[in-house]
Design a protein around this motif. Sequence first.
Motif, PDB file in Angstrom:
ATOM      1  N   PHE A 131       0.822  -1.076   0.126  1.00 18.61           N
ATOM      2  CA  PHE A 131      -0.098   0.021   0.040  1.00 18.61           C
ATOM      3  C   PHE A 131       0.787   1.118   0.084  1.00 18.61           C
ATOM      4  N   CYS A 132       2.038   1.231   0.916  1.00 18.35           N
ATOM      5  CA  CYS A 132       2.880   2.415   0.955  1.00 18.35           C
ATOM      6  C   CYS A 132       3.719   2.608  -0.501  1.00 18.35           C
ATOM      7  N   MET A 133       3.940   1.267  -1.042  1.00 11.65           N
ATOM      8  CA  MET A 133       4.674   1.520  -2.435  1.00 11.65           C
ATOM      9  C   MET A 133       3.784   2.085  -3.470  1.00 11.65           C
ATOM     10  N   LEU A 134       2.478   1.899  -3.601  1.00  8.92           N
ATOM     11  CA  LEU A 134       1.514   2.150  -4.356  1.00  8.92           C
ATOM     12  C   LEU A 134       1.418   3.712  -4.294  1.00  8.92           C
ATOM     13  N   ILE A 135       1.341   4.192  -2.948  1.00 11.31           N
ATOM     14  CA  ILE A 135       1.222   5.543  -2.786  1.00 11.31           C
ATOM     15  C   ILE A 135       2.372   6.347  -3.082  1.00 11.31           C
ATOM     16  N   CYS A 136       3.627   5.747  -2.803  1.00  9.94           N
ATOM     17  CA  CYS A 136       4.854   6.439  -3.348  1.00  9.94           C
ATOM     18  C   CYS A 136       4.725   6.641  -4.657  1.00  9.94           C
ATOM     19  N   ILE A 137       4.245   5.579  -5.552  1.00 13.27           N
ATOM     20  CA  ILE A 137       4.150   5.785  -6.992  1.00 13.27           C
ATOM     21  C   ILE A 137       3.081   6.886  -7.382  1.00 13.27           C
ATOM     22  N   LEU A 138       2.036   6.834  -6.792  1.00  8.25           N
ATOM     23  CA  LEU A 138       1.103   7.870  -6.960  1.00  8.25           C
ATOM     24  C   LEU A 138       1.696   9.344  -6.873  1.00  8.25           C
ATOM     25  N   LEU A 139       2.304   9.306  -5.596  1.00  5.52           N
ATOM     26  CA  LEU A 139       3.065  10.697  -5.437  1.00  5.52           C
ATOM     27  C   LEU A 139       3.956  11.247  -6.546  1.00  5.52           C
ATOM     28  N   LEU A 140       4.644  10.182  -6.729  1.00  3.35           N
ATOM     29  CA  LEU A 140       5.620  10.438  -7.915  1.00  3.35           C
ATOM     30  C   LEU A 140       4.995  10.995  -9.235  1.00  3.35           C
ATOM     31  N   VAL A 141       3.753  10.237  -9.563  1.00  8.59           N
ATOM     32  CA  VAL A 141       3.188  10.534 -10.728  1.00  8.59           C
ATOM     33  C   VAL A 141       2.362  12.038 -10.667  1.00  8.59           C
ATOM     34  N   LEU A 142       2.020  12.126  -9.616  1.00 10.15           N
ATOM     35  CA  LEU A 142       1.239  13.522  -9.105  1.00 10.15           C
ATOM     36  C   LEU A 142       2.505  14.638  -9.218  1.00 10.15           C
ATOM     37  N   GLU A 143       3.458  14.327  -8.906  1.00 14.19           N
ATOM     38  CA  GLU A 143       4.456  15.714  -8.931  1.00 14.19           C
ATOM     39  C   GLU A 143       5.117  15.678 -10.231  1.00 14.19           C
ATOM     40  N   ILE A 144       5.239  14.528 -10.936  1.00 10.02           N
ATOM     41  CA  ILE A 144       5.579  14.656 -12.555  1.00 10.02           C
ATOM     42  C   ILE A 144       4.620  15.781 -12.957  1.00 10.02           C
ATOM     43  N   HIS A 145       3.279  15.317 -12.999  1.00  6.75           N
ATOM     44  CA  HIS A 145       2.310  15.815 -13.685  1.00  6.75           C
ATOM     45  C   HIS A 145       2.117  17.254 -13.185  1.00  6.75           C
ATOM     46  N   GLY A 148       4.678  19.827 -14.670  1.00  9.06           N
ATOM     47  CA  GLY A 148       4.328  19.850 -16.278  1.00  9.06           C
ATOM     48  C   GLY A 148       5.302  18.789 -17.107  1.00  9.06           C
ATOM     49  N   GLY A 149       5.568  17.831 -16.477  1.00  7.05           N
ATOM     50  CA  GLY A 149       6.293  16.515 -17.279  1.00  7.05           C
ATOM     51  C   GLY A 149       7.646  16.666 -16.838  1.00  7.05           C
ATOM     52  N   CYS A 150       8.417  15.815 -17.485  1.00  4.14           N
ATOM     53  CA  CYS A 150       9.597  15.459 -17.183  1.00  4.14           C
ATOM     54  C   CYS A 150      10.742  16.503 -17.841  1.00  4.14           C
ATOM     55  N   SER A 151      10.025  17.223 -19.060  1.00  9.13           N
ATOM     56  CA  SER A 151      10.930  18.142 -19.847  1.00  9.13           C
ATOM     57  C   SER A 151      11.216  19.426 -19.268  1.00  9.13           C
ATOM     58  N   SER A 152       9.984  19.795 -18.623  1.00 13.93           N
ATOM     59  CA  SER A 152      10.041  21.336 -17.769  1.00 13.93           C
ATOM     60  C   SER A 152      10.221  21.067 -16.387  1.00 13.93           C
ATOM     61  N   CYS A 153      11.646  20.949 -15.918  1.00 12.14           N
ATOM     62  CA  CYS A 153      11.731  20.627 -14.693  1.00 12.14           C
ATOM     63  C   CYS A 153      12.391  22.049 -13.880  1.00 12.14           C
ATOM     64  N   LEU A 154      11.619  22.724 -13.024  1.00 11.97           N
ATOM     65  CA  LEU A 154      11.890  23.681 -12.447  1.00 11.97           C
ATOM     66  C   LEU A 154      12.649  23.317 -11.003  1.00 11.97           C
ATOM     67  N   CYS A 155      13.936  23.896 -11.121  1.00 13.62           N
ATOM     68  CA  CYS A 155      14.751  23.174  -9.986  1.00 13.62           C
ATOM     69  C   CYS A 155      14.790  24.561  -8.877  1.00 13.62           C
ATOM     70  N   ASN A 156      14.592  24.307  -7.730  1.00 16.41           N
ATOM     71  CA  ASN A 156      14.556  25.421  -6.668  1.00 16.41           C
ATOM     72  C   ASN A 156      14.918  24.848  -5.284  1.00 16.41           C
ATOM     73  N   LEU A 157      15.063  25.185  -4.152  1.00 17.25           N
ATOM     74  CA  LEU A 157      15.352  24.752  -3.096  1.00 17.25           C
ATOM     75  C   LEU A 157      14.069  23.664  -2.456  1.00 17.25           C
ATOM     76  N   GLN A 158      13.049  24.079  -2.755  1.00 21.72           N
ATOM     77  CA  GLN A 158      11.794  23.492  -2.271  1.00 21.72           C
ATOM     78  C   GLN A 158      11.607  22.286  -3.461  1.00 21.72           C
ATOM     79  N   CYS A 159      11.886  22.344  -4.497  1.00 24.22           N
ATOM     80  CA  CYS A 159      11.900  21.169  -5.361  1.00 24.22           C
ATOM     81  C   CYS A 159      12.962  20.173  -5.145  1.00 24.22           C
ATOM     82  N   CYS A 160      14.125  20.556  -4.785  1.00 27.78           N
ATOM     83  CA  CYS A 160      15.050  19.567  -4.198  1.00 27.78           C
ATOM     84  C   CYS A 160      14.855  19.028  -2.904  1.00 27.78           C
TER      85      CYS A 160
END
Length: 182
Positions: A131-145, A148-160
Amino acid sequence: MTTTVMEMESAVVATAIGGDFVTENPNTGIRSAFCWGASFSALFLLVLNLIGRRSSLQASVLTLFLTASLPEAVFQILRGQFGCWVAILAVAANYCFPNFFPASLSRFILFVVMPEWLANELRQSIAGGVFCMLICILLLVLEIHANGGCSSCLCNLQCCAYWLSMALLFFFTILYLCLGSW
């Protein structure tokens, strides 16, 4: 005569290894590392969510993650009288002051009202780890979405900090699933 002495020695060794001298289950350390590490990472992600974009879906999913991963002592405190009072105050604050206390505080009720059999099954079996692994995958997909996808990665302190916390969530969950003997 030598066989009885050997049998007695093996019985003494089996008793020493099996129960009297070894008191801790090796899975207890793995479960404890998962509980503390993953819970701190999830709480840090909740704080980042409150500071950043305030995603209601992410907060709900992280609350479900915490339900399955909180350390046992903390979980029992939240399910006791203290948890009941905090849940009542969260609902009352949301009811009286909806602008200052959002509905996300009322997610705390989940810890209090969850049936005992469901809480034990979710926290003490492999189902909780999956269940926790599924939630981790969902959180990863939500963050990538949300980015704006993997191509437009905005890198700041909060993102890191967010990605570091996500990596720790994955690390502790995978460690728990791989090293726990089921």
